[in-house]
Design a protein around this motif. Structure first.
Motif, PDB file in Angstrom:
ATOM      1  N   UNK A 137       0.862  -1.173   0.000  1.00 51.28           N
ATOM      2  CA  UNK A 137       0.000   0.000   0.000  1.00 51.28           C
ATOM      3  C   UNK A 137       0.901   1.227   0.000  1.00 51.28           C
ATOM      4  N   UNK A 138       1.293   1.674  -1.196  1.00 52.97           N
ATOM      5  CA  UNK A 138       2.251   2.759  -1.344  1.00 52.97           C
ATOM      6  C   UNK A 138       1.590   3.962  -2.019  1.00 52.97           C
ATOM      7  N   UNK A 139       2.068   5.168  -1.718  1.00 51.94           N
ATOM      8  CA  UNK A 139       1.466   6.383  -2.293  1.00 51.94           C
ATOM      9  C   UNK A 139       1.805   6.536  -3.771  1.00 51.94           C
ATOM     10  N   UNK A 140       0.845   6.293  -4.645  1.00 56.55           N
ATOM     11  CA  UNK A 140       1.055   6.391  -6.092  1.00 56.55           C
ATOM     12  C   UNK A 140       0.611   7.765  -6.586  1.00 56.55           C
ATOM     13  N   UNK A 141       1.581   8.542  -7.084  1.00 58.87           N
ATOM     14  CA  UNK A 141       1.282   9.899  -7.560  1.00 58.87           C
ATOM     15  C   UNK A 141       1.661  10.084  -9.027  1.00 58.87           C
ATOM     16  N   UNK A 142       1.899   8.976  -9.728  1.00 58.00           N
ATOM     17  CA  UNK A 142       2.243   9.080 -11.141  1.00 58.00           C
ATOM     18  C   UNK A 142       3.615   9.660 -11.390  1.00 58.00           C
ATOM     19  N   UNK A 143       4.562   9.415 -10.477  1.00 58.22           N
ATOM     20  CA  UNK A 143       5.919   9.940 -10.657  1.00 58.22           C
ATOM     21  C   UNK A 143       6.651   9.193 -11.766  1.00 58.22           C
ATOM     22  N   UNK A 144       7.745   9.804 -12.219  1.00 63.28           N
ATOM     23  CA  UNK A 144       8.540   9.181 -13.278  1.00 63.28           C
ATOM     24  C   UNK A 144       9.389   8.028 -12.754  1.00 63.28           C
ATOM     25  N   UNK A 145       9.938   8.191 -11.552  1.00 66.16           N
ATOM     26  CA  UNK A 145      10.963   7.257 -11.089  1.00 66.16           C
ATOM     27  C   UNK A 145      10.738   6.869  -9.628  1.00 66.16           C
ATOM     28  N   UNK A 146      10.946   5.606  -9.347  1.00 59.00           N
ATOM     29  CA  UNK A 146      10.988   5.117  -7.961  1.00 59.00           C
ATOM     30  C   UNK A 146      12.407   4.667  -7.655  1.00 59.00           C
ATOM     31  N   UNK A 147      12.833   4.886  -6.414  1.00 60.10           N
ATOM     32  CA  UNK A 147      14.160   4.461  -5.973  1.00 60.10           C
ATOM     33  C   UNK A 147      13.988   3.514  -4.786  1.00 60.10           C
ATOM     34  N   UNK A 148      14.519   2.318  -4.920  1.00 65.79           N
ATOM     35  CA  UNK A 148      14.449   1.307  -3.871  1.00 65.79           C
ATOM     36  C   UNK A 148      15.859   1.041  -3.365  1.00 65.79           C
ATOM     37  N   UNK A 149      16.054   1.164  -2.067  1.00 69.18           N
ATOM     38  CA  UNK A 149      17.336   0.854  -1.451  1.00 69.18           C
ATOM     39  C   UNK A 149      17.202  -0.512  -0.785  1.00 69.18           C
ATOM     40  N   UNK A 150      17.847  -1.518  -1.360  1.00 72.66           N
ATOM     41  CA  UNK A 150      17.667  -2.907  -0.939  1.00 72.66           C
ATOM     42  C   UNK A 150      18.963  -3.463  -0.369  1.00 72.66           C
ATOM     43  N   UNK A 151      18.855  -4.181   0.746  1.00 72.77           N
ATOM     44  CA  UNK A 151      20.059  -4.700   1.385  1.00 72.77           C
ATOM     45  C   UNK A 151      20.813  -5.680   0.497  1.00 72.77           C
ATOM     46  N   UNK A 152      20.104  -6.556  -0.203  1.00 72.93           N
ATOM     47  CA  UNK A 152      20.769  -7.511  -1.083  1.00 72.93           C
ATOM     48  C   UNK A 152      21.748  -8.380  -0.321  1.00 72.93           C
ATOM     49  N   UNK A 153      22.914  -8.607  -0.894  1.00 70.50           N
ATOM     50  CA  UNK A 153      23.916  -9.471  -0.285  1.00 70.50           C
ATOM     51  C   UNK A 153      25.003  -8.704   0.461  1.00 70.50           C
ATOM     52  N   UNK A 154      24.834  -7.383   0.580  1.00 68.45           N
ATOM     53  CA  UNK A 154      25.785  -6.589   1.354  1.00 68.45           C
ATOM     54  C   UNK A 154      25.093  -5.341   1.872  1.00 68.45           C
ATOM     55  N   UNK A 155      24.559  -5.429   3.076  1.00 67.86           N
ATOM     56  CA  UNK A 155      23.903  -4.265   3.676  1.00 67.86           C
ATOM     57  C   UNK A 155      24.883  -3.120   3.851  1.00 67.86           C
ATOM     58  N   UNK A 156      26.137  -3.441   4.128  1.00 66.06           N
ATOM     59  CA  UNK A 156      27.118  -2.371   4.349  1.00 66.06           C
ATOM     60  C   UNK A 156      27.367  -1.564   3.079  1.00 66.06           C
ATOM     61  N   UNK A 157      27.175  -2.164   1.901  1.00 67.74           N
ATOM     62  CA  UNK A 157      27.307  -1.413   0.655  1.00 67.74           C
ATOM     63  C   UNK A 157      26.218  -0.354   0.544  1.00 67.74           C
ATOM     64  N   UNK A 158      24.995  -0.726   0.912  1.00 66.01           N
ATOM     65  CA  UNK A 158      23.881   0.213   0.865  1.00 66.01           C
ATOM     66  C   UNK A 158      24.082   1.322   1.891  1.00 66.01           C
TER      67      UNK A 158
END
Length: 249
Positions: free
Chosen positions: A94-115
């Motif tokens: 349930x995310x706020x959809x405002x018709x923006x051009x770009x979304x940015x997701x910061x994901x831990x993946x396999x190295x949280x320290x990299x993020x």
């Protein structure tokens, strides 16, 4: 060969070269350095993302209050054993959809320290070279790249960038990767994405250079209406990125 010879080569690579030997084995110093690097890589894989600290740093970018989501992987052990669970959200988004051009997701993946180390500085550099609307940032834990497809679809954006910690190696354990997917939706394939990897200062791809490459890829992707194998960085040189569409029959 002399030690001066190897020193000159070592200055241009982080690879382990010219280690020498003692009998049939490595010198003690080289063996201990290898074990320390291996331990650091293992730790990077298992470290948990400091969501609170990352949220505070993102808030300072004035993109809105970050939203935190998690994948279906219940913990780090399950995440590592079941990559498929890391690609799907734990519950309906349930995310706020405002018709923006770009979304940015910061994901831990396999190295949280990299993020933790590189995602926000890279994002700051990127915001300085793009002029499109950006949705509220999303922090994703126990996440794989494809989780961004669900998030981008829920936000109703034209494209999503997933900033994710890459698999640690014995030379670098905090390398950041950025994955671009145009028209994100569940079921997208890896061939429909573009990736800029090895982002980490001071030894890897610099934030400003990576931002220019990503901005060029975004421009080309928006012009073509897709991302992936038909969109290439055609600059030929880091620091002068200008993505071009690769025409394929």
């Amino acid at each position: 060969m002399t030690e001066q010879f190897w020193d000159a080569l070592r200055s241009s690579t982080r690879s382990r070269i010219g280690l020498g030997r003692v009998g049939n084995g490595l010198p003690t110093k080289a063996e201990l350095e290898f074990r320390a690097a291996h331990a650091a890589a293992r730790d990077a894989v298992h470290d948990e993302l400091d969501v609170t600290a990352l949220t505070g740093r993102l808030t300072a970018l004035w993109l809105g209050d970050p939203v935190v989501v998690t994948s279906r992987a219940g913990d780090r052990t399950e995440y590592l054993r079941r990559p498929d669970l890391g690609r799907e959200p734990a519950q309906a988004l349930d995310l706020p959809a405002h018709g923006d051009d770009l979304a940015v997701v910061l994901a831990d993946g396999l190295s949280a320290r990299a993020v933790e180390a590189h995602a926000v500085p890279f994002l700051e550099a990127l915001l300085g070279v793009i002029s499109i609307s950006v949705a509220v940032p999303v922090i994703a834990t126990q996440a794989r790249v494809a989780l961004g497809d669900h998030i981008g679809a829920a936000l109703g954006v034209r494209a999503v960038l997933v900033l994710i910690g890459e698999r640690p190696g014995l030379s670098v354990n905090d390398s950041l990767g950025v994955y671009l997917t145009y028209a994100p939706r569940p079921g997208r394939h890896d061939a429909e994405r573009n990736c800029v990897s090895n982002i980490h200062q001071p030894d890897g791809l610099r934030y400003a250079d990576a931002a220019r490459v990503v901005a060029g890829l975004l421009s080309a992707s928006f012009a073509l209406g897709e991302s992936g194998v038909r969109v290439k960085d055609r600059s030929g040189a880091v620091g002068q990125a200008d993505a071009r569409v690769l025409d394929v029959p």
